[in-house]
Design a protein around this motif. Structure first.
Motif, mmCIF file in Angstrom:
data_model
loop_
_atom_site.group_PDB
_atom_site.id
_atom_site.type_symbol
_atom_site.label_atom_id
_atom_site.label_comp_id
_atom_site.label_asym_id
_atom_site.label_seq_id
_atom_site.Cartn_x
_atom_site.Cartn_y
_atom_site.Cartn_z
ATOM 1 N N ILE A 190 -15.672 8.355 -5.872
ATOM 2 C CA ILE A 190 -15.960 6.871 -4.802
ATOM 3 C C ILE A 190 -16.352 7.545 -3.859
ATOM 4 O O ILE A 190 -16.572 6.089 -3.317
ATOM 5 C CB ILE A 190 -14.192 5.748 -4.826
ATOM 6 N N ILE A 191 -15.647 8.479 -2.578
ATOM 7 C CA ILE A 191 -16.383 8.258 -1.403
ATOM 8 C C ILE A 191 -17.324 9.334 -1.496
ATOM 9 O O ILE A 191 -18.195 8.872 -0.683
ATOM 10 C CB ILE A 191 -15.253 9.822 -0.609
ATOM 11 N N LEU A 192 -18.053 9.812 -2.403
ATOM 12 C CA LEU A 192 -19.179 9.907 -2.593
ATOM 13 C C LEU A 192 -19.946 8.430 -2.655
ATOM 14 O O LEU A 192 -21.033 9.124 -2.204
ATOM 15 C CB LEU A 192 -19.149 11.186 -4.299
ATOM 16 N N ALA A 245 -25.759 6.746 3.380
ATOM 17 C CA ALA A 245 -26.613 8.312 4.067
ATOM 18 C C ALA A 245 -28.085 7.775 3.128
ATOM 19 O O ALA A 245 -28.689 8.320 3.489
ATOM 20 C CB ALA A 245 -26.581 9.231 3.716
ATOM 21 N N GLU A 246 -27.637 5.952 2.315
ATOM 22 C CA GLU A 246 -28.995 6.693 1.306
ATOM 23 C C GLU A 246 -29.122 7.656 0.909
ATOM 24 O O GLU A 246 -30.787 8.502 0.730
ATOM 25 C CB GLU A 246 -30.423 6.066 2.887
ATOM 26 N N TRP A 272 -26.219 18.101 1.547
ATOM 27 C CA TRP A 272 -25.296 19.186 1.904
ATOM 28 C C TRP A 272 -24.723 18.589 2.672
ATOM 29 O O TRP A 272 -23.138 19.281 2.215
ATOM 30 C CB TRP A 272 -26.336 20.255 2.257
ATOM 31 N N PHE A 273 -24.873 18.219 3.441
ATOM 32 C CA PHE A 273 -23.851 17.882 4.425
ATOM 33 C C PHE A 273 -23.301 16.563 4.073
ATOM 34 O O PHE A 273 -22.214 16.464 3.974
ATOM 35 C CB PHE A 273 -24.929 16.588 5.570
ATOM 36 N N GLY A 274 -23.413 15.114 2.718
ATOM 37 C CA GLY A 274 -22.325 14.912 2.285
ATOM 38 C C GLY A 274 -21.197 15.729 0.971
ATOM 39 O O GLY A 274 -19.989 15.321 1.832
ATOM 40 N N VAL A 294 -16.329 15.679 2.951
ATOM 41 C CA VAL A 294 -16.113 15.964 1.465
ATOM 42 C C VAL A 294 -15.270 16.690 2.211
ATOM 43 O O VAL A 294 -13.561 16.760 1.663
ATOM 44 C CB VAL A 294 -17.115 15.116 0.562
ATOM 45 N N ILE A 295 -15.953 18.299 1.382
ATOM 46 C CA ILE A 295 -14.270 18.727 1.724
ATOM 47 C C ILE A 295 -13.543 18.726 2.890
ATOM 48 O O ILE A 295 -12.832 18.609 2.823
ATOM 49 C CB ILE A 295 -15.627 20.325 1.366
#
Length: 432
Positions: free
Chosen positions: A159-161, A168-169, A363-365, A369-370
């Motif tokens: 869900i968070i992704l 962030a589009e 990559w930042f996404g 999340v981590i």
């Protein structure tokens, strides 16, 4: 007041309420009420009522109590024991033995639930009693469950992704594929830590129950068939598009009831006990969620997350230093806000900063999340800590202590991803 003074004031209120023995959910709501009444001009009463109602009536969150109920049903059958019978012959050869079933179970269930809390609660309900029965130390049982259960946020479907992709589009399908290899990397690191601990503390690991031949191991794997069929049905219903995550959770509950009935374990008593057990655990989780939702709203009105993010942007840091500062920032802010709210409140400010620094938003996404995962096992508002507390009866400080190695493993994984970004970008580039 500036952001530092506001942060200190809210921390004082938070720890004062916790020290007074106030429930965590009510503590979060109390801090939010204080912040809104004292630090803003917005009346807190109607805002609190609307936010708590919105949190309690969220359709997305209905998957959580269903997965918790599924775990309660399985807990009252011999499926958990069968899972150990099927896995034990294969992991008994590894240092740490059955502790690896926590990592394996969380990794598998993470691909079903998309929620760290649901992963923690479901796997914990099955594994904790079995581990204790076999004489494994509580510290390692809890730690090897608390850390790996955070994979529910990273391994797709997540869900968070989805929230990050929208904000962030960035292509959500690419984000899902980008989360696969980092998720496997973290699972390998977690198992590696268990093996290292076991080699250093051989006397604390119970002896292997049996020493079977390869043919016998294959035969014992038959015990996994019911569990594999149940998980496969849930995963297949999601990935084929037949069901949403919530509907798949309902599939899991129905499947668990069928398996329980087939074993003769489904009685009115076991059914009612599983339902009451799931209700009690989810009520605790829902109260914390409601308090966190109100605290998120209060922080938004105060403007604290945005102020801190804007301050980071004003420092004009190099990409390396920017990532370090943002990592620390998100870990700290994650101690007080849930992951989705953290992203929603800060992305408008942070995204232009990372783009200007030349950092790939895909990559930042995964990086983000981590860092949010680490917040699930860090006090004072580490959500998985509260779930584990409700299941084990241990103090929050004890649970945070035994989960600490897994926090540092996640930080180490972030360092690896910085130096080897291909872990994130290779699969999306290969498949799309």
């Amino acid at each position: 007041m500036n952001e530092i003074t506001i942060s200190i004031t809210l921390l004082v209120v938070l720890f004062a309420l916790l020290a007074g023995g106030v429930w965590v959910g009510l503590t979060l709501a109390g801090v939010a009420w204080f912040g809104m009444e004292v630090l803003t001009g917005r009346p807190a009463g109607d805002a609190m009522a609307m936010t708590i109602w919105g949190s309690a009536s969220s359709w997305t969150l209905t998957a959580l109590p269903l997965f918790v109920w599924m775990g309660e049903i399985l807990y009252r059958t011999n499926l958990s024991e069968n899972m150990f019978k099927g896995l034990a012959p294969w992991v008994n050869a590894l240092p740490g033995r059955l502790l690896h079933t926590n990592v394996i179970g969380c990794t598998i269930f993470a691909s079903v639930s998309g929620s760290s809390a649901a992963t923690c609660a479901t796997v914990g309900k099955m594994n904790i009693p079995e581990m204790r029965k076999r004489g494994y130390p509580d510290a390692q049982i809890i730690g090897s469950l608390g850390g790996p259960s955070t994979l529910g946020l990273l391994i797709p479907p997540s869900i968070i992704l989805i929230v990050y992709g929208v904000a962030a589009e960035v292509s959500i399908s690419k984000l899902f594929m980008a989360g696969v290899l980092p998720g496997i990397l973290l699972a390998v690191l977690f198992s590696g830590w268990i093996m290292g601990w076991a080699l250093l503390n051989p006397g604390k690991v119970p002896k292997a129950e049996d020493n079977l031949s390869f043919k016998q191991k294959i035969y014992e794997t038959r015990h996994l068939i019911p569990v594999v069929l149940l998980i496969a049905s849930v995963i297949a219903s999601i990935y084929t598009g037949i069901a949403t995550a919530t509907e798949a959770a309902a599939v899991g509950v129905v499947g668990a009831l069928i398996l329980s009935a087939s074993q003769g374990a489904l009685t009115w008593k076991s059914f009612s006990e599983s339902l009451l057990g799931a209700t009690r655990l989810y009520c605790m989780i829902a109260l914390i969620l409601a308090g966190a939702a109100f605290m998120t709203l209060s922080m938004g009105y105060i403007g604290l997350p945005r102020q801190l993010a804007t301050y980071v942007g004003s420092l004009n840091l190099s990409p390396e230093m920017l990532i370090i500062v943002l990592g620390i920032f998100y870990i700290l802010i994650g101690c007080f806000l849930d992951g989705i709210s953290t992203i929603v409140l800060t992305m408008a400010v942070v995204l232009p900063i990372i783009k200007a620094a030349g950092i790939d938003p895909l990559w930042f996404g995964i990086f983000l999340v981590i860092t949010v995962e680490t917040a699930q096992i860090t006090p004072p508002v580490g959500f998985n800590l509260f779930v584990l507390q409700s299941m084990t009866g241990k103090e929050i400080t004890y649970i945070a202590k035994v989960c600490a190695p897994y926090f540092f493993l996640m930080v180490f994984a972030l360092v690896l991803l910085w130096f080897f970004p291909g872990f994130v970008t290779w699969l999306p580039a290969k498949m799309l």
